[in-house]
Design an enzyme around this catalytic site. Sequence first.
Site, short mmCIF file in Angstrom:
data_model
loop_
_atom_site.label_atom_id
_atom_site.label_comp_id
_atom_site.label_asym_id
_atom_site.label_seq_id
_atom_site.Cartn_x
_atom_site.Cartn_y
_atom_site.Cartn_z
N GLY A 102 11.33 35.90 -14.40
CA GLY A 102 10.72 34.85 -15.23
C GLY A 102 10.12 35.48 -16.46
O GLY A 102 10.82 36.12 -17.23
N GLY A 103 8.82 35.30 -16.64
CA GLY A 103 8.17 35.83 -17.82
C GLY A 103 8.56 35.08 -19.07
O GLY A 103 8.78 35.67 -20.12
N HIS A 104 8.63 33.75 -18.95
CA HIS A 104 8.98 32.91 -20.08
C HIS A 104 8.57 31.46 -19.80
O HIS A 104 8.14 31.13 -18.71
CB HIS A 104 10.48 32.98 -20.37
CG HIS A 104 11.33 32.46 -19.26
ND1 HIS A 104 11.81 33.28 -18.26
CD2 HIS A 104 11.79 31.22 -18.98
CE1 HIS A 104 12.54 32.55 -17.42
NE2 HIS A 104 12.53 31.30 -17.83
N ALA A 105 8.72 30.64 -20.82
CA ALA A 105 8.52 29.19 -20.70
C ALA A 105 9.72 28.51 -21.33
O ALA A 105 10.51 29.15 -22.03
CB ALA A 105 7.24 28.75 -21.42
N ARG A 121 6.04 30.80 -16.63
CA ARG A 121 6.24 31.12 -15.22
C ARG A 121 6.65 32.56 -15.05
O ARG A 121 7.39 33.12 -15.86
CB ARG A 121 7.25 30.20 -14.57
CG ARG A 121 8.73 30.50 -14.75
CD ARG A 121 9.33 30.22 -16.11
NE ARG A 121 8.94 28.98 -16.73
CZ ARG A 121 9.53 27.81 -16.54
NH1 ARG A 121 10.59 27.73 -15.79
NH2 ARG A 121 9.10 26.74 -17.16
#
Length: 147
Positions: free
Chosen positions: A62-65, A110
């Site tokens: 993840g590590g993004h929106a 997230r």
Amino acid sequence: MASNTSAQEIEHMTSIEDCEIIEVPKIKDPRGTIAVVEKDVIPFETKRVYYLYDVPSDASRGGHAHKKLYQFLIALSGSFDVILQDGKEQKKITLNKPNKGLLIKPGIWRELENFSSGSVCLVLASEVYKEEDYIRNFEEFKLFKTR
């Protein structure tokens, strides 16, 4: 919410409280259990399906929106934690049941971590892959949320 609120404004206003655990209907008999995602189980038409597996326990995904994309995550096997952030609050949700999924709405950062051995994360997405829908930098995400 007022009917004249634009879709873009909704994405900026989304909070972690708008994300929810949804129970997937299941049919159980002596031969096993089947869980079915169809009709009105999730609030979007699925346009992309992918899954994560063989993720090392110390790895993070993840590590993004997303600006517009909805996602529904299910732990088909094993468990993992989902860390949600909306720019103001943070919440950790552990997914570990194949008949319960997490609905993540647009405008939520997230991260997935703490994968157990043999875990499989199934993702149902509302759109096909579009790089321009991603926000991959947390500082840019915070700016996006304050627009």
